[in-house]
Design a protein around this motif. Structure first.
Motif, PDB file in Angstrom:
ATOM      1  N   LEU A 122       0.843  -1.063  -0.019  1.00 34.31           N
ATOM      2  CA  LEU A 122      -0.020   0.184   0.006  1.00 34.31           C
ATOM      3  C   LEU A 122       0.797   1.429   0.091  1.00 34.31           C
ATOM      4  O   LEU A 122       0.690   2.361  -0.862  1.00 34.31           O
ATOM      5  N   LEU A 123       1.905   1.238   1.097  1.00 27.84           N
ATOM      6  CA  LEU A 123       2.867   2.464   0.839  1.00 27.84           C
ATOM      7  C   LEU A 123       3.698   2.658  -0.576  1.00 27.84           C
ATOM      8  O   LEU A 123       3.820   3.635  -0.914  1.00 27.84           O
ATOM      9  N   THR A 124       3.882   1.593  -1.008  1.00 36.84           N
ATOM     10  CA  THR A 124       4.738   1.713  -2.397  1.00 36.84           C
ATOM     11  C   THR A 124       3.721   2.143  -3.597  1.00 36.84           C
ATOM     12  O   THR A 124       4.129   2.909  -4.274  1.00 36.84           O
ATOM     13  N   THR A 125       2.310   1.720  -3.609  1.00 38.14           N
ATOM     14  CA  THR A 125       1.605   2.332  -4.327  1.00 38.14           C
ATOM     15  C   THR A 125       1.187   3.735  -4.088  1.00 38.14           C
ATOM     16  O   THR A 125       1.487   4.560  -5.061  1.00 38.14           O
ATOM     17  N   TYR A 126       1.073   4.172  -2.864  1.00 39.41           N
ATOM     18  CA  TYR A 126       0.780   5.571  -2.499  1.00 39.41           C
ATOM     19  C   TYR A 126       1.942   6.298  -3.188  1.00 39.41           C
ATOM     20  O   TYR A 126       1.955   7.404  -3.717  1.00 39.41           O
ATOM     21  N   GLN A 127       3.212   5.792  -2.857  1.00 42.09           N
ATOM     22  CA  GLN A 127       4.304   6.488  -3.151  1.00 42.09           C
ATOM     23  C   GLN A 127       4.595   6.716  -4.765  1.00 42.09           C
ATOM     24  O   GLN A 127       4.979   7.712  -5.145  1.00 42.09           O
ATOM     25  N   ALA A 128       4.080   5.633  -5.363  1.00 47.80           N
ATOM     26  CA  ALA A 128       4.225   5.587  -6.921  1.00 47.80           C
ATOM     27  C   ALA A 128       3.434   6.732  -7.528  1.00 47.80           C
ATOM     28  O   ALA A 128       3.611   7.559  -8.323  1.00 47.80           O
ATOM     29  N   LEU A 129       2.068   6.826  -7.033  1.00 45.41           N
ATOM     30  CA  LEU A 129       1.067   7.650  -7.410  1.00 45.41           C
ATOM     31  C   LEU A 129       1.649   9.296  -7.042  1.00 45.41           C
ATOM     32  O   LEU A 129       1.411   9.995  -7.924  1.00 45.41           O
ATOM     33  N   ALA A 153       4.047   9.906  -9.428  1.00 50.66           N
ATOM     34  CA  ALA A 153       3.457  10.373 -10.942  1.00 50.66           C
ATOM     35  C   ALA A 153       2.858  11.813 -10.876  1.00 50.66           C
ATOM     36  O   ALA A 153       3.037  12.517 -11.763  1.00 50.66           O
ATOM     37  N   ALA A 154       1.989  12.145  -9.683  1.00 48.70           N
ATOM     38  CA  ALA A 154       1.484  13.600  -9.780  1.00 48.70           C
ATOM     39  C   ALA A 154       2.985  14.479  -9.688  1.00 48.70           C
ATOM     40  O   ALA A 154       2.623  15.627 -10.433  1.00 48.70           O
ATOM     41  N   ALA A 155       4.007  14.245  -8.781  1.00 46.19           N
ATOM     42  CA  ALA A 155       5.058  15.208  -9.067  1.00 46.19           C
ATOM     43  C   ALA A 155       5.762  15.446 -10.465  1.00 46.19           C
ATOM     44  O   ALA A 155       6.018  16.373 -10.855  1.00 46.19           O
ATOM     45  N   ASP A 156       5.821  14.549 -11.084  1.00 45.63           N
ATOM     46  CA  ASP A 156       6.325  14.357 -12.722  1.00 45.63           C
ATOM     47  C   ASP A 156       5.365  15.262 -13.281  1.00 45.63           C
ATOM     48  O   ASP A 156       5.892  15.859 -14.411  1.00 45.63           O
ATOM     49  N   VAL A 213      -8.547  11.021  -8.301  1.00 48.04           N
ATOM     50  CA  VAL A 213      -8.435  10.773  -9.779  1.00 48.04           C
ATOM     51  C   VAL A 213      -7.027  10.137 -10.330  1.00 48.04           C
ATOM     52  O   VAL A 213      -7.133   9.130 -11.220  1.00 48.04           O
ATOM     53  N   LEU A 214      -5.922  10.307  -9.406  1.00 50.59           N
ATOM     54  CA  LEU A 214      -4.687   9.658  -9.640  1.00 50.59           C
ATOM     55  C   LEU A 214      -4.831   8.047  -9.784  1.00 50.59           C
ATOM     56  O   LEU A 214      -4.510   7.128 -10.394  1.00 50.59           O
ATOM     57  N   GLN A 215      -5.404   7.671  -8.328  1.00 52.83           N
ATOM     58  CA  GLN A 215      -5.735   6.233  -8.104  1.00 52.83           C
ATOM     59  C   GLN A 215      -6.589   5.540  -9.305  1.00 52.83           C
ATOM     60  O   GLN A 215      -6.185   4.399  -9.947  1.00 52.83           O
ATOM     61  N   SER A 216      -7.744   6.453  -9.758  1.00 56.70           N
ATOM     62  CA  SER A 216      -8.464   5.654 -10.485  1.00 56.70           C
ATOM     63  C   SER A 216      -7.720   5.488 -11.873  1.00 56.70           C
ATOM     64  O   SER A 216      -8.231   4.706 -12.796  1.00 56.70           O
ATOM     65  N   THR A 217      -6.985   6.576 -12.455  1.00 53.62           N
ATOM     66  CA  THR A 217      -6.368   6.645 -13.724  1.00 53.62           C
ATOM     67  C   THR A 217      -5.600   5.499 -13.800  1.00 53.62           C
ATOM     68  O   THR A 217      -5.283   4.867 -14.640  1.00 53.62           O
ATOM     69  N   ALA A 218      -4.521   5.339 -12.712  1.00 58.79           N
ATOM     70  CA  ALA A 218      -3.637   4.201 -12.631  1.00 58.79           C
ATOM     71  C   ALA A 218      -4.395   2.751 -12.935  1.00 58.79           C
ATOM     72  O   ALA A 218      -3.763   2.041 -13.659  1.00 58.79           O
ATOM     73  N   ALA A 219      -5.393   2.520 -12.098  1.00 61.63           N
ATOM     74  CA  ALA A 219      -6.028   1.358 -12.360  1.00 61.63           C
ATOM     75  C   ALA A 219      -6.673   1.262 -13.361  1.00 61.63           C
ATOM     76  O   ALA A 219      -6.496   0.020 -14.182  1.00 61.63           O
TER      77      ALA A 219
END
Length: 73
Positions: free
Chosen positions: A22-29, A32-35, A52-58
């Motif tokens: 969960l922490l890895t997924t949160y950090q990746a999202l 992605a926002a920072a990029d 929105v980040l989470q939905s788009t990634a899924a």
């Protein structure tokens, strides 16, 4: 991120693995926002929605969008 669900591990090692996932997924999202903010300076980081980040990634993972480039005939 869990939508009200509880972790399903029945051991401490499994619980540890789920929390790290969960922490890895949160950090990746968040990265992605920072990029996105770095490549599009007109976008404010505070205006980016985690949901929105989470939905788009899924959706991207499910549809495999952008995985294989289009072939040029």
């Amino acid at each position: 991120m869990l939508d009200g669900r509880v972790l399903c591990s029945r051991s401490l090692q499994g619980l540890d693995q789920e929390v790290h996932a969960l922490l890895t997924t949160y950090q990746a999202l968040i990265r992605a926002a920072a990029d996105t903010v770095c490549t599009r300076p007109e976008v404010d980081m505070d205006r980016i929605s985690f949901t929105v980040l989470q939905s788009t990634a899924a959706d991207t993972v499910v549809t495999a969008t952008g995985i294989h480039p289009e072939t040029i005939a």
